[in-house]
Write a protein that holds these residues in place. Structure first.
Motif, PDB file in Angstrom:
ATOM      1  N   THR A  76       1.853  -9.346  -6.177  1.00 12.82           N
ATOM      2  CA  THR A  76       1.136 -10.259  -7.503  1.00 12.82           C
ATOM      3  C   THR A  76       0.351 -11.213  -6.949  1.00 12.82           C
ATOM      4  O   THR A  76      -0.895 -11.207  -7.554  1.00 12.82           O
ATOM      5  N   VAL A  77       0.362 -12.022  -5.706  1.00 14.33           N
ATOM      6  CA  VAL A  77      -0.272 -12.780  -5.276  1.00 14.33           C
ATOM      7  C   VAL A  77      -1.143 -12.324  -3.980  1.00 14.33           C
ATOM      8  O   VAL A  77       0.027 -12.007  -3.026  1.00 14.33           O
ATOM      9  N   ARG A  78      -2.340 -12.089  -3.926  1.00 13.94           N
ATOM     10  CA  ARG A  78      -2.894 -11.456  -2.778  1.00 13.94           C
ATOM     11  C   ARG A  78      -3.046 -12.219  -1.640  1.00 13.94           C
ATOM     12  O   ARG A  78      -3.172 -13.519  -1.658  1.00 13.94           O
ATOM     13  N   GLY A  79      -2.642 -11.802  -0.621  1.00 17.79           N
ATOM     14  CA  GLY A  79      -2.383 -12.271   0.629  1.00 17.79           C
ATOM     15  C   GLY A  79      -1.279 -13.276   1.212  1.00 17.79           C
ATOM     16  O   GLY A  79      -0.985 -13.676   2.221  1.00 17.79           O
ATOM     17  N   THR A  80      -0.317 -13.073   0.216  1.00 17.56           N
ATOM     18  CA  THR A  80       1.017 -13.566   0.348  1.00 17.56           C
ATOM     19  C   THR A  80       1.739 -12.635   1.619  1.00 17.56           C
ATOM     20  O   THR A  80       1.464 -11.416   1.440  1.00 17.56           O
ATOM     21  N   GLN A  81       2.333 -13.666   2.409  1.00 14.70           N
ATOM     22  CA  GLN A  81       2.898 -13.065   3.869  1.00 14.70           C
ATOM     23  C   GLN A  81       4.204 -13.750   4.280  1.00 14.70           C
ATOM     24  O   GLN A  81       4.243 -15.047   3.984  1.00 14.70           O
ATOM     25  N   LEU A  82       5.280 -13.088   4.602  1.00 22.81           N
ATOM     26  CA  LEU A  82       6.362 -13.785   5.038  1.00 22.81           C
ATOM     27  C   LEU A  82       6.071 -14.285   6.579  1.00 22.81           C
ATOM     28  O   LEU A  82       5.231 -13.847   7.233  1.00 22.81           O
ATOM     29  N   PRO A  83       6.904 -15.538   6.921  1.00 23.20           N
ATOM     30  CA  PRO A  83       6.702 -15.934   8.232  1.00 23.20           C
ATOM     31  C   PRO A  83       7.199 -14.975   9.113  1.00 23.20           C
ATOM     32  O   PRO A  83       7.063 -15.686  10.470  1.00 23.20           O
ATOM     33  N   TRP A  84       7.700 -14.116   9.172  1.00 21.46           N
ATOM     34  CA  TRP A  84       8.325 -13.161  10.067  1.00 21.46           C
ATOM     35  C   TRP A  84       7.597 -11.694   9.887  1.00 21.46           C
ATOM     36  O   TRP A  84       7.301 -11.473   8.759  1.00 21.46           O
ATOM     37  N   ASP A  85       7.483 -11.084  10.980  1.00 20.93           N
ATOM     38  CA  ASP A  85       7.242  -9.585  10.918  1.00 20.93           C
ATOM     39  C   ASP A  85       8.252  -8.892  11.643  1.00 20.93           C
ATOM     40  O   ASP A  85       8.355  -9.086  12.767  1.00 20.93           O
ATOM     41  N   ALA A  86       8.862  -7.924  10.895  1.00 19.13           N
ATOM     42  CA  ALA A  86      10.092  -6.938  11.337  1.00 19.13           C
ATOM     43  C   ALA A  86       9.226  -5.995  12.412  1.00 19.13           C
ATOM     44  O   ALA A  86       8.297  -5.624  12.094  1.00 19.13           O
ATOM     45  N   PRO A  87       9.825  -5.900  13.608  1.00 18.37           N
ATOM     46  CA  PRO A  87       9.354  -4.939  14.381  1.00 18.37           C
ATOM     47  C   PRO A  87       9.707  -3.421  14.013  1.00 18.37           C
ATOM     48  O   PRO A  87      10.482  -3.194  13.017  1.00 18.37           O
ATOM     49  N   THR A  88       9.002  -2.428  14.516  1.00 12.69           N
ATOM     50  CA  THR A  88       8.959  -1.268  14.100  1.00 12.69           C
ATOM     51  C   THR A  88      10.273  -0.551  14.464  1.00 12.69           C
ATOM     52  O   THR A  88      10.815   0.157  13.450  1.00 12.69           O
ATOM     53  N   TRP A  89      10.810  -0.838  15.456  1.00 12.30           N
ATOM     54  CA  TRP A  89      12.146  -0.121  15.838  1.00 12.30           C
ATOM     55  C   TRP A  89      13.452  -0.608  14.802  1.00 12.30           C
ATOM     56  O   TRP A  89      14.138   0.020  14.539  1.00 12.30           O
ATOM     57  N   TRP A  90      13.219  -1.777  14.221  1.00 12.88           N
ATOM     58  CA  TRP A  90      14.009  -2.391  13.243  1.00 12.88           C
ATOM     59  C   TRP A  90      13.991  -1.615  11.921  1.00 12.88           C
ATOM     60  O   TRP A  90      14.964  -1.230  11.396  1.00 12.88           O
ATOM     61  N   VAL A  91      12.655  -1.233  11.512  1.00 16.76           N
ATOM     62  CA  VAL A  91      12.649  -0.501  10.249  1.00 16.76           C
ATOM     63  C   VAL A  91      13.315   0.883  10.383  1.00 16.76           C
ATOM     64  O   VAL A  91      13.904   1.587   9.670  1.00 16.76           O
ATOM     65  N   TRP A  92      13.105   1.462  11.722  1.00 13.31           N
ATOM     66  CA  TRP A  92      13.664   2.788  11.926  1.00 13.31           C
ATOM     67  C   TRP A  92      15.062   2.704  11.898  1.00 13.31           C
ATOM     68  O   TRP A  92      15.798   3.580  11.303  1.00 13.31           O
ATOM     69  N   LEU A  93      15.465   1.731  12.462  1.00 16.72           N
ATOM     70  CA  LEU A  93      17.092   1.453  12.791  1.00 16.72           C
ATOM     71  C   LEU A  93      17.674   1.392  11.303  1.00 16.72           C
ATOM     72  O   LEU A  93      18.911   1.906  11.147  1.00 16.72           O
ATOM     73  N   VAL A  94      17.047   0.622  10.447  1.00 19.78           N
ATOM     74  CA  VAL A  94      17.806   0.366   9.092  1.00 19.78           C
ATOM     75  C   VAL A  94      17.449   1.065   8.041  1.00 19.78           C
ATOM     76  O   VAL A  94      18.124   1.855   7.375  1.00 19.78           O
ATOM     77  N   GLY A  95      16.034   1.483   8.182  1.00 24.19           N
ATOM     78  CA  GLY A  95      15.430   2.535   7.144  1.00 24.19           C
ATOM     79  C   GLY A  95      15.957   3.721   7.007  1.00 24.19           C
ATOM     80  O   GLY A  95      16.180   4.430   6.043  1.00 24.19           O
ATOM     81  N   LEU A  96      15.845   4.384   8.242  1.00 22.17           N
ATOM     82  CA  LEU A  96      16.199   5.782   8.414  1.00 22.17           C
ATOM     83  C   LEU A  96      17.560   6.220   7.925  1.00 22.17           C
ATOM     84  O   LEU A  96      17.689   6.954   6.828  1.00 22.17           O
ATOM     85  N   PRO A  97      18.560   5.174   8.222  1.00 16.02           N
ATOM     86  CA  PRO A  97      19.808   5.678   7.616  1.00 16.02           C
ATOM     87  C   PRO A  97      20.070   5.513   6.253  1.00 16.02           C
ATOM     88  O   PRO A  97      20.694   6.361   5.528  1.00 16.02           O
ATOM     89  N   ALA A  98      19.142   4.297   5.745  1.00 17.85           N
ATOM     90  CA  ALA A  98      19.255   4.195   4.407  1.00 17.85           C
ATOM     91  C   ALA A  98      18.586   5.260   3.500  1.00 17.85           C
ATOM     92  O   ALA A  98      19.172   5.644   2.430  1.00 17.85           O
ATOM     93  N   VAL A  99      17.675   5.873   4.121  1.00 17.08           N
ATOM     94  CA  VAL A  99      16.954   6.966   3.372  1.00 17.08           C
ATOM     95  C   VAL A  99      17.696   8.164   3.138  1.00 17.08           C
ATOM     96  O   VAL A  99      18.136   8.641   2.257  1.00 17.08           O
ATOM     97  N   VAL A 100      18.401   8.398   4.408  1.00 17.29           N
ATOM     98  CA  VAL A 100      19.164   9.675   4.573  1.00 17.29           C
ATOM     99  C   VAL A 100      20.586   9.406   3.556  1.00 17.29           C
ATOM    100  O   VAL A 100      20.878  10.460   2.687  1.00 17.29           O
ATOM    101  N   LEU A 101      21.196   8.389   3.551  1.00 10.03           N
ATOM    102  CA  LEU A 101      22.242   7.970   2.457  1.00 10.03           C
ATOM    103  C   LEU A 101      21.747   7.925   1.430  1.00 10.03           C
ATOM    104  O   LEU A 101      22.650   8.763   0.283  1.00 10.03           O
ATOM    105  N   LEU A 102      20.813   7.420   0.813  1.00 15.03           N
ATOM    106  CA  LEU A 102      20.397   7.401  -0.641  1.00 15.03           C
ATOM    107  C   LEU A 102      20.094   8.806  -1.060  1.00 15.03           C
ATOM    108  O   LEU A 102      20.522   9.136  -2.222  1.00 15.03           O
ATOM    109  N   ILE A 103      19.333   9.697  -0.401  1.00 13.24           N
ATOM    110  CA  ILE A 103      18.942  10.924  -0.874  1.00 13.24           C
ATOM    111  C   ILE A 103      20.296  11.703  -0.959  1.00 13.24           C
ATOM    112  O   ILE A 103      20.432  12.371  -2.105  1.00 13.24           O
ATOM    113  N   SER A 104      21.186  11.787  -0.158  1.00 17.09           N
ATOM    114  CA  SER A 104      22.142  12.551  -0.102  1.00 17.09           C
ATOM    115  C   SER A 104      22.879  12.431  -1.262  1.00 17.09           C
ATOM    116  O   SER A 104      23.763  13.024  -1.735  1.00 17.09           O
TER     117      SER A 104
END
Length: 711
Positions: free
Chosen positions: A211-239
């Protein structure tokens, strides 16, 4: 994140899953505990209702803040990239909040209401937080606090607001509880998948700058975190989403009434909503999406009151037919237009093909739709054949087995068969709801009544179920009549067998104790006369005289035995029939004779001695009435009172003579009553006539222990 995110991706928000009638009854018992005086349950449900309405009010309040947050042209500021908020989204929010609160009010222990309220609250949180963040982050003075926190909240609250109704709610529909252990684990896995997905979205930059251009959170999650949490979430949600969709379709096909109608009702509304996703009319989609929680609430509470079956059958029939006609006409017209570009021939040919196809396709489709919506009820002959098949199988209790088949075919919660006296003959299920009574008749004779209850989840018996049970009732009446005849035959067989054995024992005693010695005495007398003829001829005449006297005694004994034989009419007609035959043979009930009345209570199986004594007393009394009383009316009453058989014979004749003594007939009646431990009383009737009352005990052993009363 722009509010449009809510409008997109909600097309798969509804599907249904398993439902168990047993769970519904349990839930209903818990919800109806208020009427049973359970204070703890009542207080707990009151808290639930207050909590549900409080969340609904909070949801509406948060939506009311959206226009204030966006007032003053906030969406026109240069940093803003969103398109604003359509106020018609309030219809969706209000539909979820109010439908959920209403469901909590009526079913406080059904989790579906809570899921609807929470889903609406999450949606409005997304809208309100996004609107507030837009204003707070773009105000020149930056006077509003927590703008970035509101943007972060809006970046992920939309996600569970869509996933909870789409994946978690269907397995709970319509009871609010999983139907089995499988679906219980499915709900757990779905919640885990939703939680992981929310965690992945909330910890990443995601749509915080939608909604507001340029808004960013004060942290940036590492890539491994996205895979660690996101991949099981996608598998569970699709199944889990796939299991939800497939499970809903399978349940709708296999379920029985009313679950089948509830699931098809939900699927029809969801299908209508999904169809509007691909249109350019956003308002139309909003209306259909807002109808989903309303449909869920109706499916749980009032699915049978709105003619859902009729709507489903017509929708599932006419929509495919309409599409078929449109496709056939459009396809054939386009194809034939290339061959014959001018003239009405393509349209006429397509119309002719449609005319040939519609009738057979519509007939076949109607059959399929009826089977899908109504299940076994679509073909009543199937139910009749299934019930009739029970007649071909041997059962220990055929009435109970047949009643269970009728109740199963009609889907009733309980069924009871009662005889004419109101005694329960057979019973299936537990009473609940308003039942209906149907008479059971066979060959024009009333055999009893059949009471049926409503289907599971219904308050009363529907007209369709009533027609079905009415069609099956004659089959049940045949079994009830056959069972009654079998019981009567068994009782009659026992009575005749017992009477025959008792008569055989009496004959054996009489022949052994009376006629046997007499015949032996005659033989000895003849032997003595033969010996005296050779040694003392003068003694022969005396011996012959004594032998002749012994022979006369034997003849008298034979007559006594014959007179004491059990009347054949008792074995053939029973006590009531034998009395009627005796009265008819004496001219009673015929022109010129006294009118005859017989009233008999429901009597148990009488001991042969008591039955014969009662008949002899009645027969002798009727003989006296016919020969001596000159009566116009005679009445006989056979009743059971205090463990005794009471025999009353009354007439309106001239009555007993004041100076008359006890005759042979009266003595015979008193003796017969005394022989079985009873007594007999002869007295004047009021205002004139004679009343004979005999009291005969039904328990001969108890009467023998008490001793015979004096005549």
């Amino acid at each position: 994140m722009p509010p449009g995110r809510i409008r997109h991706g909600t097309g798969l928000a509804r599907d249904g899953l398993p439902y168990a009638p047993g769970l519904l009854s349990r839930d209903s018992r818990l919800d109806s505990a208020h009427t049973l005086g359970m204070g703890a349950v009542r207080d707990d449900d009151r808290v639930r209702r207050i909590g549900g309405w409080s969340l609904a009010v909070l949801t509406l309040f948060l939506f009311a803040t959206v226009p204030f947050s966006l007032a003053g042209g906030v969406m026109d500021r240069p940093e803003v990239v969103g398109q604003g908020v359509d106020l018609w989204l309030g219809l969706i929010v209000a539909a979820f909040a109010l439908s959920g609160a209403a469901l909590i009010q009526l079913r406080p222990r059904n989790w579906i209401g809570w899921l609807l309220v929470v889903s609406g609250l999450l949606q409005v949180t997304n809208l309100a937080a996004d609107a507030y963040a837009t204003r707070a982050l773009t105000d020149p003075d930056q006077s509003l606090p927590l703008g970035l926190a509101a943007a972060w909240l809006a970046s992920w609250t939309w996600f569970p607001s869509l996933l909870l109704p789409a994946i978690v709610l269907p397995p709970l529909y319509p009871t609010g509880r999983p139907a089995s252990a499988f679906w219980s684990w499915h709900v757990r896995l779905s919640l885990v998948g939703v939680g992981l997905a929310v965690l992945a979205v909330a910890t990443g930059q995601g749509g915080v700058d939608d909604t507001v251009r340029g808004t960013q959170l004060p942290w940036d999650a590492p890539t491994w975190w996205v895979w660690l949490v996101g991949l099981p979430a996608v598998v569970l949600l699709i199944s889990t989403a796939a299991v939800t969709v497939v499970g809903t379709l399978v349940r709708a096909i296999r379920a029985k009434t009313p679950e089948r109608q509830q699931l098809l009702w939900l699927l029809s509304v969801v299908a209508a909503m999904v169809a509007t996703v691909f249109t350019e009319y956003r308002v139309l989609f909003g209306i259909t999406y807002g109808l989903v929680p309303v449909a869920v609430t109706i499916g749980v509470l009032r699915y049978r009151l709105l003619g859902i079956e009729v709507a489903l059958r017509r929708t599932l029939l006419y929509v495919p037919l309409t599409l078929l006609v449109a496709l056939v006409i459009g396809g054939l017209t386009a194809a034939l237009a290339r061959l014959v570009p001018e003239g009405p021939l393509p349209l006429l040919a397509a119309s002719a093909v449609v005319a040939l196809l519609v009738i057979p396709v519509a007939k076949r489709l109607r059959t399929l739709v009826d089977r899908l919506v109504l299940g076994e009820r679509a073909d009543p002959l199937t139910l009749v054949d299934r019930v009739g098949a029970g007649l071909e199988v041997e059962h220990d209790d055929p009435v109970a087995s047949m009643l269970e088949a009728v109740a199963s075919a009609a889907g009733t919660t309980y069924a009871v068969v009662r005889d004419l006296e109101g005694r329960v003959v057979a019973e299936v299920g537990l009473a609940g709801g308003a039942g209906l009574d149907l008479p059971l008749r066979h060959r024009g004779v009333q055999l009893g009544t059949l009471t049926i209850g409503p289907r599971q989840g219904s308050a009363r018996v529907t007209e369709q179920d009533l027609r079905l049970v009415t069609a099956l009732a004659p089959h049940l009446a045949v079994v009830v009549g056959a069972a009654r005849l079998s019981e009567e035959l068994a009782r009659e067989r026992t009575r005749v067998t017992t009477a025959t054995l008792a008569e055989r024992d009496r004959l054996r005693r009489d022949l052994h104790d009376g006629l046997g010695p007499s015949l032996a005495g005659i033989a000895l007398g003849l032997q003595a006369a033969s010996a005296a003829h050779r040694s003392d001829p003068d003694a022969v005449p005396d011996l012959l005289d004594r032998t002749r006297a012994e022979a006369e005694v034997a003849v008298s004994e034979i007559r006594r035995v014959l007179d004491g034989l059990r009347p054949t009419s008792l074995d053939l007609r029973g006590l009531e029939g034998a009395v009627r035959d005796t009265a008819s043979s004496l001219g009673m009930g015929h022109p010129g004779g006294p009118a005859f009345y017989l009233k008999t209570d429901a009597l148990p199986l009488l001991p042969p001695q008591v039955e014969e004594a009662a008949f002899r007393i009645v027969a002798e009394s009727l003989t006296n009435v016919a020969r001596h009383s000159a009566a116009d009316h005679c009445a006989v009453r056979l009743a059971r009172a205090n463990g005794d058989l009471r025999v009353l014979v009354s007439d309106d004749g001239r009555g007993l003579s004041p100076g008359a003594g006890s005759g042979h007939g009266l003595d015979s009646m008193r003796r017969r009553a005394a022989d079985v431990g009873g007594n007999l009383l002869v007295e004047p009737a009021n205002p004139h006539g004679t009343l004979v009352t005999a009291v005969l005990p039904l328990d001969l052993q108890s009467a023998a222990r008490r001793g015979r009363p004096s005549p």
